[in-house]
Design a protein around this motif. Structure first.
Motif, mmCIF file in Angstrom:
data_model
loop_
_atom_site.group_PDB
_atom_site.id
_atom_site.type_symbol
_atom_site.label_atom_id
_atom_site.label_comp_id
_atom_site.label_asym_id
_atom_site.label_seq_id
_atom_site.Cartn_x
_atom_site.Cartn_y
_atom_site.Cartn_z
ATOM 1 N N ARG A 1 0.870 -1.189 0.000
ATOM 2 C CA ARG A 1 0.000 0.000 0.000
ATOM 3 C C ARG A 1 0.908 1.241 0.000
ATOM 4 N N GLN B 1 3.181 4.454 -0.311
ATOM 5 C CA GLN B 1 4.183 4.846 -1.303
ATOM 6 C C GLN B 1 4.715 3.647 -2.082
ATOM 7 N N ASP C 1 6.072 -7.466 0.811
ATOM 8 C CA ASP C 1 5.606 -6.740 2.000
ATOM 9 C C ASP C 1 5.393 -7.771 3.106
ATOM 10 N N VAL C 2 5.546 -7.334 4.350
ATOM 11 C CA VAL C 2 5.357 -8.253 5.474
ATOM 12 C C VAL C 2 3.874 -8.551 5.691
ATOM 13 N N PRO D 1 -1.025 -3.522 6.715
ATOM 14 C CA PRO D 1 -1.732 -4.035 5.536
ATOM 15 C C PRO D 1 -1.879 -5.557 5.609
ATOM 16 N N ASP E 1 9.309 -10.529 4.965
ATOM 17 C CA ASP E 1 9.730 -9.560 5.978
ATOM 18 C C ASP E 1 11.153 -9.126 5.645
ATOM 19 N N ILE E 2 11.406 -7.828 5.536
ATOM 20 C CA ILE E 2 12.764 -7.407 5.146
ATOM 21 C C ILE E 2 13.793 -7.685 6.245
ATOM 22 N N ASN F 1 11.888 0.522 0.273
ATOM 23 C CA ASN F 1 10.859 1.445 0.759
ATOM 24 C C ASN F 1 10.225 1.031 2.079
ATOM 25 N N SER G 1 14.466 7.110 2.636
ATOM 26 C CA SER G 1 14.719 7.628 3.972
ATOM 27 C C SER G 1 13.526 8.499 4.354
ATOM 28 N N TYR H 1 13.422 6.727 15.017
ATOM 29 C CA TYR H 1 13.130 6.730 13.572
ATOM 30 C C TYR H 1 14.149 7.610 12.847
ATOM 31 N N LYS I 1 16.783 6.555 9.988
ATOM 32 C CA LYS I 1 16.709 7.187 8.657
ATOM 33 C C LYS I 1 17.980 7.973 8.344
ATOM 34 N N PRO J 1 11.148 11.878 1.790
ATOM 35 C CA PRO J 1 9.783 12.408 1.731
ATOM 36 C C PRO J 1 9.388 13.071 3.046
ATOM 37 N N VAL K 1 3.547 12.571 3.595
ATOM 38 C CA VAL K 1 2.891 11.892 2.480
ATOM 39 C C VAL K 1 1.622 11.209 2.993
ATOM 40 N N THR L 1 -0.391 8.644 3.671
ATOM 41 C CA THR L 1 -0.456 7.182 3.787
ATOM 42 C C THR L 1 -0.909 6.833 5.215
ATOM 43 N N ILE M 1 0.895 8.139 8.509
ATOM 44 C CA ILE M 1 0.662 9.465 9.089
ATOM 45 C C ILE M 1 -0.563 9.394 9.988
#
Ligand SMILES: NC(=O)c1ccc[n+]([C@@H]2O[C@H](COP(=O)([O-])OP(=O)(O)OC[C@H]3O[C@@H](n4cnc5c(N)ncnc54)[C@H](O)[C@@H]3O)[C@@H](O)[C@H]2O)c1
Length: 280
Positions: free
Chosen positions: A20, A22, A41-42, A55, A80-81, A107, A159, A173, A177, A203, A206, A208, A211
């Motif tokens: 979902r 970005q 995506d996880v 998500p 999962d990254i 991302n 980032s 965070y 980043k 960014p 944004v 999403t 936020i």
């Protein structure tokens, strides 16, 4: 010379965090530009410290459907990254399918809130583990395959404005980043000899699910001076003058440009995608 409307035709791109937001916008934009996609995506909650909803696998399937609707192919998988082996398997399967890997958009990320001396270890560890160490694991899985394919390529590390300035209320965070800036610039030097470019985007604000205006208002209510670190976006965006938040598709335009030949000489750069907010 290639079709200027599809500069990525015949290329393959990997986007993490693509269910979902970005990540979905990046996947769809890269497909519109001609690339076949590997998306991951996880699709599950990471930690109770992350208070916005995660998500689902259906969301990732919807991204896959949107990519296919452009006419491009897609390999989609719940990964999962934080899991290097799973990402190496995904990359191997993607290269087996598409024959190459040209573009990486790292991302995937999470956000939680708290002052540095009040954060739990769970807050700190999960954010650093996903946003910094997980992104390194994505790079670790993808770069050898890009070098092996021998076509050069473009890596975009996602980032944040919080990777370039202090953001009170989410120092963990910001630390992760900021770490991605060092990762980006070191990788740009190391991968340059293989024709692989590496840039980070930063960014801000944004639109999403990450936020959470309520969480932010609560923080600013308790600590009004923090408000100065989160200014309104000065640029009135043509795409959305209403919410004050930037549509993910605007960020995806920049990612598409960074992935393609139009940004050919650029590497080792930090590119704010912030409507000028970092100038405050
Ligand atoms: N929204 C903003 O204003 C903003 C601003 C600056 C930077 N960012 C960054 O942009 C990126 C995308 O965020 P978004 O705004 O689209 O939020 P989002 O929450 O909609 O998307 C993030 C995606 O990453 C996935 N993800 C999280 N942890 C993962 C893991 N361990 N493995 C695989 N996937 C994982 C999530 O499931 C989600 O689909 C993040 O790195 C975020 O930190 C966002």
């Amino acid at each position: 010379m290639g079709d200027p409307t599809e500069p990525l035709l015949g290329r393959a791109a990997l986007v993490t965090g693509a269910a979902r937001g970005q990540g979905r916008a990046h996947a769809v934009r890269l497909a519109e530009l001609g690339a076949d996609l590997i998306i991951a995506d996880v699709c599950a909650p990471i930690s109770p410290t992350v208070t916005y909803p995660a998500p689902t696998a259906d969301d990732l399937a919807e991204t896959a459907r949107l990519v296919e609707a452009t006419g491009r192919k897609v390999l989609s998988r719940v990964v999962d990254i934080r899991d290097l082996a799973a990402q190496q398997q995904l990359v191997a399967d993607g290269v087996a399918l598409f024959g190459r890997l040209d573009v990486l958009v790292a991302n995937a990320g999470i956000l939680s809130w708290g002052r540095l001396w009040e954060l739990s270890e769970e807050h700190w560890d999960r954010v650093v583990e996903v946003n910094l160490s997980g992104t390194w694991r994505t790079v670790r899985a993808a770069v050898p395959a890009m070098i092996e394919a021998g076509n050069g390529g473009s890596i975009i590390i996602v980032s944040s404005s919080a990777g370039l300035k202090a953001t009170p209320g989410n120092g963990h965070y910001a630390a992760a980043k900021h770490g991605l800036v060092a990762l980006t610039n070191t990788l740009a030097l190391e991968a340059g000899e293989y024709g692989i470019r590496v840039n980070s985007i930063h960014p801000y604000s944004v639109d999403t699910p990450m936020i959470q205006p309520d969480a932010m208002l609560e923080l600013f209510g308790k600590h009004p001076s923090f408000l100065h670190s989160f200014p309104p976006v000065p640029l009135k965006l043509a795409s959305d003058g209403q919410s004050g938040f930037m549509p993910a598709e605007d960020v995806a335009e920049v990612v598409g440009w960074l992935a393609g030949p139009g940004s050919g000489p650029l590497t080792g750069l930090q590119i704010p995608v912030d409507g000028g907010a970092l100038k405050y």
